[in-house]
Write an enzyme that holds these catalytic residues in place. Structure first.
Site, PDB file in Angstrom:
ATOM      1  CB  CYS A  91     -43.768  21.408 -28.359  1.00 13.39           C
ATOM      2  SG  CYS A  91     -43.395  19.817 -27.590  1.00 13.39           S
ATOM      3  CE  LYS A 126     -38.905  35.671   5.604  1.00 10.43           C
ATOM      4  NZ  LYS A 126     -39.908  35.704   6.709  1.00 10.43           N
TER       5      LYS A 126
END
Length: 840
Positions: free
Chosen positions: A44, A434
């Protein structure tokens, strides 16, 4: 007696199996056959070595035969290819460079042959200028082609992971790159609108895309090679990289009795056993189960291959471990952007006939008030019962951990509710209270609960105008900058007062910029009895869905050495057209841009960066250069438009890998400007006038933002305050002046100064005004008072209407310093000299 285990192939699956076997059984006789000289390498990482991100070739070699033998006592035989298997006698036929052909017996056999690049049978395919990338020898040949032969251009065929990574890395080292893709999008694991963002990043960095093109032949001509496509086009370069996909490298197994899938992959059970006892198979050559939908598939990724090698070793040793399938979690770097995906995409779900919902959100990578926050887009797919099916994300920062969060939830058969309840690490530099993952789940919960019904950009093509109504709930300015054709503008804050403009017999399709205001509008309309849908992802997703890769690449890229040098000098981020970039004379390396002044406008929101640019340019002499950096995404376009209006020269505008925009601007005197342009501009009014009638905080903020932006662009701006707008200009402290009874009454009832103003909507006894001021502070937006001060410093003329002052009993002593008193005639005179006149 010890067990004899033969492993065919190294790299991910084979090397993992060998190491695990030894840890489980110290007495086993383990032989690994590898036809190449290298048994375990970072396949990779190969594109990044070619692109010089990885400097040392040795870093690619994860394990050597000698080290493998010393650490694990494994008999590693390199340059030894297994060319046949006899399951009856339990032997393999080996062709060795050192020993010739011979047979070797086994008790258990693990196959890890991998997959090989597809080379289509086309005219000219035998040219040595056509490369593939699978192993270290392939890498060495490509590296030599680029480094030693001074290649200046390349054609990459195939827009999968290898193709895109190679296009990026070749471009990074200064080559002109053309990528040819047979389909309408790159990167098949992504849906088109998400892949389009990554395609645009390629094009912004100078990679030319040819989409929906198939190659018909190759023609080698001297030191170059020409690719002919199905539409008759010819593209030439110094070499070609083939990356159109891979196929299982299993030809040596065809007479063994092992069963194969329809595309030639080895069939295995959940213990990775083949159809023949004591023979196991792992890696890119095997067919696996799709973890999400349960169908058979092939997923050639390093992570699954490593896990499979470990599980096969477990089962050779009798542990009974099972492989539960792959969900295809993947990630890719495309210059500054990151794209990641997990689970199924929409194409797969539609092909499988699986019902699903979709939601798209565009949160910030971390708390927006902390420096360096950049936007990211997350697409979440889930079943009507809330089961998670897949996700995709694209952005500059934080993409990897968000997809990993969702991938983990999918692996445990999680639901939207599980995702919403995830408690994730938070501090302002890393996330928001959040988290974006939670935000995506919250929007999904709203869909499942029926609190909102959504539509996607593709639905617009089949929208029935007789039964639906399209409404833009953004601001007038946003609508003017671009909108979906056929939409009616009703800003969300005006929606309750304009319900009479909507047809109750039609379904209302609302949209905003990212979906949040659209959701608010949906809730208002639903509770007023309307049938309504909201565009998930908003206008931003609409733009993403309508981007067509390849259109921006119609200009031919340079291939001569001098042009290559220019590309190399600008390769940090060649994100603007050549005409906007500093360029060198032919056959001459470009001189690096030098700045006489530096300006850091990062963290400021519009119009803050432009105001600072204008102030900085005012301090420069004609011919001097300003280098400015800004994090506001809109600054890329804004600064170019501002420079055009203010008659300064844009030397270079670039977008860095981290999303920061850099601009070099040269100050020019009026005499240096083009005569034709100057004459044209002089023939039209240059001023801007605004009547500020309202005394609402939000409208006052909008007035001064527009005024500062216009002043920063070199325009003469006049703000004419009348009636309630005069309250904006009042001093906050009480001023002792003689007034009539009516004047005193007005003074008691009206807000004294800008800090006492209320919102036009959602004021909530003053709490709304405090909220908007708090949000502005968190997002580094100047307060109203700071905007007013800046406007005056820029020369914005503040005029109070004398007639309105008389009627409302306001005296000049009560107004802030710097306010001019004028009447209707003064305003009309200024308006006559203006090209823009606004009433607020």
């Amino acid at each position: 007696m010890s067990k004899k285990v033969i492993i065919v192939g190294g790299v991910a699956g084979g090397a993992s199996a060998a190491a695990r076997l030894r840890r489980l059984d110290e007495e086993a006789h383990i032989i690994m056959f590898e036809r190449d000289p290298y048994i375990s390498f970072a396949n990779c990482g190969l594109p990044y070595y070619i692109g010089d991100s990885i400097k040392e070739r040795s870093k690619l070699l994860v394990q050597t035969p000698e080290a493998m033998h010393r650490r694990f006592n494994i008999d590693v035989r390199t340059e030894s290819e297994v060319i046949g298997i006899d399951p009856t006698t339990k032997t393999v036929l080996v062709r060795s460079k050192e020993r010739g052909e011979y047979r070797e017996s086994y008790d258990a056999l693990i196959l890890s042959p991998g997959a090989k690049p597809i080379r289509p049978n086309l005219p000219g395919i035998e040219s040595n200028r056509i490369h593939t990338l699978r192993n270290i020898p392939d890498t060495d040949r490509l590296k030599q082609r680029v480094a030693e032969e001074n290649a200046a251009s390349a054609i990459v065929i195939g827009g999968g992971f290898i193709g895109v990574e190679m296009a990026e890395n070749l471009r990074e080292i200064g080559l002109d790159v053309t990528l040819i893709e047979g389909g309408p999008q790159i990167l098949a694991p992504f849906d088109p609108e998400m892949a389009g963002v990554l395609a645009k990043e390629l094009e912004d960095h100078g990679v030319k895309l040819l989409m929906s093109q198939t190659v018909t032949s190759f023609i080698e001509q001297g030191n170059r090679i020409t690719v002919q496509t199905s539409d008759g086009r010819e593209v030439s370069a110094d070499f070609v990289l083939l990356a159109i996909g891979v196929q299982p490298d299993t030809a040596f197994l065809k007479d063994t009795g092992i069963e194969f899938g329809p595309r030639g992959h080895i069939l295995v059970n959940d213990k990775l056993e083949t159809s023949i006892p004591d023979i196991y198979a792992v890696g890119d050559a095997v067919e696996v189960v799709d973890f999400v939908n349960g169908s058979k598939t092939a997923i050639p990724l390093a992570g699954p291959a490593n896990k499979q090698g470990r599980i096969a070793a477990d089962n050779v040793c009798g542990l009974g471990t099972t492989y539960k399938g792959s969900q295809g979690t993947s990630i890719i770097k495309v210059f500054g952007l990151t794209g990641a995906a997990t689970g199924n995409n929409e194409k797969t779900l539609q092909r499988m006939g699986i019902p699903y919902h979709v939601t798209v959100v565009h949160p910030s990578s971390h708390a927006s008030y902390y420096p360096g926050a950049t936007p990211l887009s997350i697409k979440l797919l889930f079943q009507p019962d809330g089961m998670l099916l897949g996700a995709q994300a694209v952005g500059y920062d934080g993409v990897d951990k968000r997809i990993d969060d969702i991938a983990t939830a999918i692996r445990f058969r999680g639901t939207v509710a599980d995702l919403a309840e995830l408690e994730l690490a938070y501090a302002p530099p890393y996330s928001s209270a959040k988290d974006p993952v939670n935000m995506a789940a919250y929007t999904a919960e709203n869909i499942l609960s029926g609190r909102v019904r959504v539509y996607v950009p593709q639905d617009l093509a089949t929208r029935d105008e007789q039964t639906t109504m399209l409404v833009d709930v953004r601001s007038a300015m946003e609508h003017a900058n671009g909108h979906i054709p056929g939409s009616l503008l009703i800003p969300v804050d005006e929606l309750r007062d304009r319900l009479n403009e909507l047809d109750a017999n039609k379904e209302i399709w609302v949209y905003c910029q990212v979906g949040l205001r659209g959701y608010t509008a949906s809730r208002i309309l639903q509770q007023k009895g309307f049938r309504v849908r909201n565009l998930t992802g908003g206008y931003k997703l609409y733009q993403m869905a309508n981007y067509q890769p390849g259109r921006a690449s119609s200009q031919k890229l340079p291939t001569d050495p001098a042009a290559k040098m220019e590309v190399a000098a600008a390769k940090a981020d060649p994100a603007v057209p050549q005409t906007e970039r500093h360029s060198a004379a032919p056959n001459e390396a470009p001189a690096p841009l030098q700045a006489d002044a530096e300006l850091d406008a990062c963290g400021l929101c519009c119009p803050g960066p432009l105001i600072q640019v204008k102030q900085a340019m005012d301090r420069l002499e004609s011919g001097q250069t300003l280098h400015v950096t800004a994090s506001d995404p809109g600054f890329y376009e804004d600064v170019q438009a501002w420079a055009t209006m203010s008659k300064h020269q844009v030397l270079q505008v670039t977008k860095r890998a981290d999303g920061i925009i850099e601009a070099y601007l040269r100050k020019e005197s009026p005499a240096q400007s083009d005569t034709t342009v100057t004459t044209q501009l002089a023939s039209s009014p240059e001023g801007t006038t605004m009547i500020v009638f309202s005394g609402d905080l939000d409208k006052a903020i909008a007035s001064f933002i527009i005024a500062n932006g216009a002043a920063a662009s070199g325009k003469k701006v006049t703000l004419f305050f009348t009636f309630w707008g005069l309250n904006i200009l009042r001093k906050s402290e009480k001023v002792p002046v003689a007034k009539t009874f009516i004047g005193r009454m007005f003074g008691m009832m009206m807000p004294r100064g800008s800090r006492k103003l209320s919102l036009s909507r959602m004021n909530m006894l003053g709490f709304g005004a405090k909220m908007i001021r708090g949000v502005m502070k968190q997002n580094n937006v100047s307060s109203l008072e700071e905007l007013m001060t800046t406007a005056m410093e820029q020369g914005v003329e503040i005029v109070a209407c004398q007639m309105s002052m008389d009627l409302m009993g306001i005296r000049q002593e009560e107004l802030i310093e710097g306010v001019k008193i004028g009447g209707v005639g003064y305003y009309l005179g200024k308006a006559d000299q203006s090209g823009i006149n606004l009433l607020i």
